[in-house]
Design an enzyme around this catalytic site. Structure first.
Site, PDB file in Angstrom:
ATOM      1  N   GLY A  44      12.695 116.230 122.222  1.00 43.98           N
ATOM      2  CA  GLY A  44      13.446 115.264 121.430  1.00 43.98           C
ATOM      3  C   GLY A  44      12.499 114.540 120.490  1.00 43.98           C
ATOM      4  O   GLY A  44      11.297 114.443 120.765  1.00 43.98           O
ATOM      5  N   GLN A  49       9.666 107.756 115.068  1.00 44.20           N
ATOM      6  CA  GLN A  49       8.441 108.427 115.519  1.00 44.20           C
ATOM      7  C   GLN A  49       7.734 109.158 114.389  1.00 44.20           C
ATOM      8  O   GLN A  49       6.559 109.506 114.513  1.00 44.20           O
ATOM      9  CB  GLN A  49       8.755 109.427 116.638  1.00 44.20           C
ATOM     10  CG  GLN A  49       9.277 108.778 117.903  1.00 44.20           C
ATOM     11  CD  GLN A  49       9.503 109.806 118.984  1.00 44.20           C
ATOM     12  OE1 GLN A  49      10.576 110.372 119.081  1.00 44.20           O
ATOM     13  NE2 GLN A  49       8.479 110.070 119.787  1.00 44.20           N
ATOM     14  N   CYS A  88       6.750 111.139 126.127  1.00 47.06           N
ATOM     15  CA  CYS A  88       7.162 110.837 124.753  1.00 47.06           C
ATOM     16  C   CYS A  88       6.068 111.327 123.806  1.00 47.06           C
ATOM     17  O   CYS A  88       4.880 111.107 124.071  1.00 47.06           O
ATOM     18  CB  CYS A  88       7.357 109.326 124.604  1.00 47.06           C
ATOM     19  SG  CYS A  88       7.913 108.812 122.981  1.00 47.06           S
ATOM     20  N   LEU A  89       6.458 111.969 122.722  1.00 49.67           N
ATOM     21  CA  LEU A  89       5.464 112.455 121.758  1.00 49.67           C
ATOM     22  C   LEU A  89       4.664 111.305 121.144  1.00 49.67           C
ATOM     23  O   LEU A  89       3.574 111.517 120.629  1.00 49.67           O
ATOM     24  CB  LEU A  89       6.158 113.258 120.643  1.00 49.67           C
ATOM     25  CG  LEU A  89       6.688 114.647 121.049  1.00 49.67           C
ATOM     26  CD1 LEU A  89       7.496 115.263 119.914  1.00 49.67           C
ATOM     27  CD2 LEU A  89       5.544 115.566 121.448  1.00 49.67           C
ATOM     28  N   HIS A 130      16.976 108.591 125.879  1.00 52.27           N
ATOM     29  CA  HIS A 130      15.593 108.283 125.497  1.00 52.27           C
ATOM     30  C   HIS A 130      15.474 108.170 123.969  1.00 52.27           C
ATOM     31  O   HIS A 130      14.903 107.201 123.448  1.00 52.27           O
ATOM     32  CB  HIS A 130      14.670 109.381 126.054  1.00 52.27           C
ATOM     33  CG  HIS A 130      13.233 109.277 125.631  1.00 52.27           C
ATOM     34  ND1 HIS A 130      12.206 109.081 126.535  1.00 52.27           N
ATOM     35  CD2 HIS A 130      12.638 109.361 124.406  1.00 52.27           C
ATOM     36  CE1 HIS A 130      11.052 109.034 125.871  1.00 52.27           C
ATOM     37  NE2 HIS A 130      11.284 109.208 124.588  1.00 52.27           N
ATOM     38  N   GLU A 131      16.024 109.160 123.261  1.00 52.37           N
ATOM     39  CA  GLU A 131      15.924 109.161 121.785  1.00 52.37           C
ATOM     40  C   GLU A 131      16.732 108.021 121.179  1.00 52.37           C
ATOM     41  O   GLU A 131      16.311 107.394 120.204  1.00 52.37           O
ATOM     42  CB  GLU A 131      16.385 110.501 121.202  1.00 52.37           C
ATOM     43  CG  GLU A 131      15.616 111.721 121.689  1.00 52.37           C
ATOM     44  CD  GLU A 131      14.115 111.570 121.637  1.00 52.37           C
ATOM     45  OE1 GLU A 131      13.609 110.883 120.728  1.00 52.37           O
ATOM     46  OE2 GLU A 131      13.438 112.119 122.520  1.00 52.37           O
ATOM     47  N   HIS A 134      14.869 104.878 121.011  1.00 51.60           N
ATOM     48  CA  HIS A 134      13.892 104.805 119.909  1.00 51.60           C
ATOM     49  C   HIS A 134      14.509 104.154 118.670  1.00 51.60           C
ATOM     50  O   HIS A 134      13.816 103.494 117.892  1.00 51.60           O
ATOM     51  CB  HIS A 134      13.426 106.209 119.511  1.00 51.60           C
ATOM     52  CG  HIS A 134      12.262 106.730 120.308  1.00 51.60           C
ATOM     53  ND1 HIS A 134      11.032 106.131 120.311  1.00 51.60           N
ATOM     54  CD2 HIS A 134      12.141 107.823 121.110  1.00 51.60           C
ATOM     55  CE1 HIS A 134      10.197 106.823 121.082  1.00 51.60           C
ATOM     56  NE2 HIS A 134      10.848 107.866 121.587  1.00 51.60           N
TER      57      HIS A 134
HETATM   58 NI    NI Z   1      10.081 109.340 122.854  1.00 57.46          NI
END
Ligand code: NI
Length: 165
Positions: A44, A49, A88-89, A130-131, A134
């Site tokens: 995701g 991000q 998380c990236l 989760h996304e 963000h």
């Molecule tokens: Ni994330």
């Protein structure tokens, strides 16, 4: 490929604004997001991000197709909750068990400009939640008890400074 912003960068903590028009620029951007997510081996990726403050995220879990969510809204969540290990990236190499609703209904527009509604559970529900966080400047570590979060952030920062030294 888009640059991925990491913990400590302001853009990850900002609120996002709705997309007014799903034009070719948005379509191209979602495609770039999908490629960036794949490149980072993520499942995701949300617009903040990659330094963008529009309400957009992409998701691609195993055995599924890539999915684009524009102006998403979580319209229902299950009472039942479950724990799942998240990463998380934007916080590389940090993982922790996080409690969230097990099932959701999400409504959003896709890259074709079509409104859709999706019932999801398991990993798909998890990633969507989760996304979606963000888009409000919320990171998964915010869900942890303070002591545990501080410990994780400290070890993350230590590892990062080790890499750049
Ligand atoms: Ni994330």
């Amino acid at each position: 490929m888009l640059d991925i912003y990491t913990l400590g960068e302001d853009v990850l903590r900002k609120k996002t604004a709705a997309v007014a028009d799903i034009d070719q620029g948005i379509v191209d951007f979602t495609q770039a997001m999908i490629e960036t997510m794949h490149e980072g081996n993520g499942i995701g990726l949300a617009a903040p991000q990659v330094g963008d403050l529009q309400r957009i995220f992409v998701v691609h879990i195993p055995q599924d197709k890539p999915r684009v969510f524009i102006n998403p809204e979580i319209v229902a969540t299950s009472i039942e909750e479950s724990f799942y290990e998240e990463g998380c990236l934007s916080i590389p190499d940090v993982y922790s068990e996080i409690k969230r609703a097990s099932g959701i209904t999400v409504q959003a527009w896709n890259e074709k400009g079509r409104l859709f509604r999706l019932d999801a559970d398991g990993l798909l529900a998890r990633v969507v939640l989760h996304e979606n966080d963000h888009l409000s400047g919320i990171l998964f570590i915010d869900k942890l008890p303070q002591k545990k979060r501080e410990r994780l952030v400290k070890s993350y920062q230590k590892n990062r400074s080790g890499i750049s030294a």
